[in-house]
Design a protein around this motif. Sequence first.
Motif, PDB file in Angstrom:
ATOM      1  N   VAL A  63       8.270  -8.506  -4.873  1.00 37.72           N
ATOM      2  CA  VAL A  63       6.841  -8.379  -4.536  1.00 37.72           C
ATOM      3  C   VAL A  63       6.662  -7.397  -3.385  1.00 37.72           C
ATOM      4  O   VAL A  63       5.741  -6.572  -3.381  1.00 37.72           O
ATOM      5  CB  VAL A  63       6.252  -9.757  -4.170  1.00 37.72           C
ATOM      6  N   LEU A  64       7.555  -7.461  -2.389  1.00 37.27           N
ATOM      7  CA  LEU A  64       7.488  -6.535  -1.255  1.00 37.27           C
ATOM      8  C   LEU A  64       7.677  -5.096  -1.720  1.00 37.27           C
ATOM      9  O   LEU A  64       6.958  -4.189  -1.273  1.00 37.27           O
ATOM     10  CB  LEU A  64       8.552  -6.901  -0.223  1.00 37.27           C
ATOM     11  N   GLU A  65       8.616  -4.871  -2.626  1.00 37.57           N
ATOM     12  CA  GLU A  65       8.851  -3.525  -3.134  1.00 37.57           C
ATOM     13  C   GLU A  65       7.621  -2.982  -3.859  1.00 37.57           C
ATOM     14  O   GLU A  65       7.218  -1.833  -3.665  1.00 37.57           O
ATOM     15  CB  GLU A  65      10.055  -3.519  -4.073  1.00 37.57           C
ATOM     16  N   LEU A  66       6.999  -3.827  -4.688  1.00 38.97           N
ATOM     17  CA  LEU A  66       5.804  -3.393  -5.417  1.00 38.97           C
ATOM     18  C   LEU A  66       4.621  -3.196  -4.483  1.00 38.97           C
ATOM     19  O   LEU A  66       3.794  -2.301  -4.692  1.00 38.97           O
ATOM     20  CB  LEU A  66       5.470  -4.421  -6.501  1.00 38.97           C
ATOM     21  N   THR A  67       4.534  -4.024  -3.447  1.00 41.83           N
ATOM     22  CA  THR A  67       3.468  -3.855  -2.458  1.00 41.83           C
ATOM     23  C   THR A  67       3.597  -2.503  -1.775  1.00 41.83           C
ATOM     24  O   THR A  67       2.592  -1.813  -1.514  1.00 41.83           O
ATOM     25  CB  THR A  67       3.526  -4.977  -1.411  1.00 41.83           C
ATOM     26  N   THR A  68       4.838  -2.094  -1.487  1.00 43.45           N
ATOM     27  CA  THR A  68       5.075  -0.790  -0.873  1.00 43.45           C
ATOM     28  C   THR A  68       4.622   0.342  -1.783  1.00 43.45           C
ATOM     29  O   THR A  68       3.993   1.313  -1.336  1.00 43.45           O
ATOM     30  CB  THR A  68       6.575  -0.618  -0.539  1.00 43.45           C
ATOM     31  N   LEU A  69       4.922   0.216  -3.084  1.00 45.10           N
ATOM     32  CA  LEU A  69       4.485   1.237  -4.039  1.00 45.10           C
ATOM     33  C   LEU A  69       2.963   1.330  -4.080  1.00 45.10           C
ATOM     34  O   LEU A  69       2.399   2.435  -4.136  1.00 45.10           O
ATOM     35  CB  LEU A  69       5.036   0.928  -5.430  1.00 45.10           C
ATOM     36  N   LEU A  70       2.297   0.171  -4.059  1.00 43.47           N
ATOM     37  CA  LEU A  70       0.835   0.177  -4.073  1.00 43.47           C
ATOM     38  C   LEU A  70       0.297   0.797  -2.783  1.00 43.47           C
ATOM     39  O   LEU A  70      -0.691   1.551  -2.818  1.00 43.47           O
ATOM     40  CB  LEU A  70       0.306  -1.252  -4.228  1.00 43.47           C
ATOM     41  N   ASP A  71       0.933   0.506  -1.662  1.00 45.95           N
ATOM     42  CA  ASP A  71       0.497   1.078  -0.390  1.00 45.95           C
ATOM     43  C   ASP A  71       0.620   2.606  -0.396  1.00 45.95           C
ATOM     44  O   ASP A  71      -0.247   3.318   0.131  1.00 45.95           O
ATOM     45  CB  ASP A  71       1.322   0.505   0.764  1.00 45.95           C
ATOM     46  N   ILE A  72       1.696   3.114  -1.010  1.00 44.04           N
ATOM     47  CA  ILE A  72       1.873   4.569  -1.094  1.00 44.04           C
ATOM     48  C   ILE A  72       0.773   5.181  -1.953  1.00 44.04           C
ATOM     49  O   ILE A  72       0.172   6.209  -1.591  1.00 44.04           O
ATOM     50  CB  ILE A  72       3.262   4.912  -1.665  1.00 44.04           C
ATOM     51  N   ALA A  73       0.498   4.552  -3.097  1.00 48.25           N
ATOM     52  CA  ALA A  73      -0.581   5.054  -3.957  1.00 48.25           C
ATOM     53  C   ALA A  73      -1.921   5.006  -3.223  1.00 48.25           C
ATOM     54  O   ALA A  73      -2.726   5.945  -3.302  1.00 48.25           O
ATOM     55  CB  ALA A  73      -0.645   4.231  -5.244  1.00 48.25           C
ATOM     56  N   ARG A  74      -2.161   3.940  -2.480  1.00 48.29           N
ATOM     57  CA  ARG A  74      -3.419   3.807  -1.740  1.00 48.29           C
ATOM     58  C   ARG A  74      -3.534   4.887  -0.659  1.00 48.29           C
ATOM     59  O   ARG A  74      -4.617   5.406  -0.409  1.00 48.29           O
ATOM     60  CB  ARG A  74      -3.503   2.417  -1.112  1.00 48.29           C
ATOM     61  N   SER A  75      -2.402   5.226  -0.048  1.00 52.21           N
ATOM     62  CA  SER A  75      -2.436   6.238   1.007  1.00 52.21           C
ATOM     63  C   SER A  75      -2.802   7.609   0.455  1.00 52.21           C
ATOM     64  O   SER A  75      -3.291   8.477   1.188  1.00 52.21           O
ATOM     65  CB  SER A  75      -1.070   6.306   1.715  1.00 52.21           C
ATOM     66  N   LYS A  76      -2.548   7.843  -0.837  1.00 52.73           N
ATOM     67  CA  LYS A  76      -2.878   9.115  -1.462  1.00 52.73           C
ATOM     68  C   LYS A  76      -4.308   9.136  -2.010  1.00 52.73           C
ATOM     69  O   LYS A  76      -4.826  10.198  -2.366  1.00 52.73           O
ATOM     70  CB  LYS A  76      -1.895   9.403  -2.606  1.00 52.73           C
ATOM     71  N   ALA A  77      -4.915   7.961  -2.116  1.00 58.31           N
ATOM     72  CA  ALA A  77      -6.260   7.870  -2.688  1.00 58.31           C
ATOM     73  C   ALA A  77      -7.315   8.354  -1.691  1.00 58.31           C
ATOM     74  O   ALA A  77      -7.090   8.404  -0.477  1.00 58.31           O
ATOM     75  CB  ALA A  77      -6.550   6.434  -3.103  1.00 58.31           C
TER      76      ALA A  77
END
Length: 292
Positions: free
Chosen positions: A256-270
């Motif tokens: 879950v932590l790994e996927l949260t990090t991926l979502l955070d990266i995508a959010r940072s690009k949005a």
Amino acid sequence: MNKLLRGSHAVELEPEDENEEPSPAGMLAARAKRARKKAGLSYRALAEKLGYPHTYLSRVESGDQLPSAALAETMDAFYETDELFSDLAAVARSMAAETPKWGHKVLEEEKRAARIQTFNSSVVPGLLQLEPYTTALYVESMPGKDSENIALQVAKRAHRREVLDSAKPPFYWAIMDEAALRRPVGGPATMAEQIRHILHMAETNSAVQIQVLPFARGVHPLLGGSLSLLTLRDGTTFAYVESFASGVSIETPADVLELTTLLDIARSKALCGGESVALLNMYLKEYEDDAK
């Protein structure tokens, strides 16, 4: 207390939890339990009268198992409920059959979540979809399904949207790839209506946060799929990853932590909220012009 109208009669239905919307399966379980108690019968006493094992009847009342068509018919005859149990069982079985098994957990927990974070790479996030958009999406993505099956899926999606209009909605943070706006699902008029709805939700519902990840920001770690993170009211979080024809719920903390990090990266690009609204309005104008 909900009521199911049958002819000139109103049958009271108890939800599974007073804070949630009842499902057909939950209505059936609650009604079965209430009917048995009203008749003053124990499980064993009821089992003798109906001719079914008391353990089976217990599982039906607890919601762990749906009654067979034969048991539902027997319950209707015994309790004189005018096919209520038969109808609820049929609807519950239909809904279960049309929901992929990998999606059951997210549907169950969605209405109990305190926060829902989601990313969609190719379509508008489900809880933001309007019925014309969902219908067009299912017509193209469910080949071989008849109109009744498609209508059922659309109705279920519409019912799920109600979580955002509830008295205590979850905080809903939706990120969508620009591809979801560029792809004209249902044609220009449908897309214009859909984008107006997204803008309306962003402007009027304080529990809803919407961002768009534009093409110009390049590659991101969630290309080609969708990810949802549901945080429940006890603080636990699980992830739900869905692709073309499969999905999986993930609860292991490290994953879950790994996927949260991926979502955070995508959010940072949005884009930020204001920039996302501007891009949404640009697409809205284009679709409105094309629809004329």
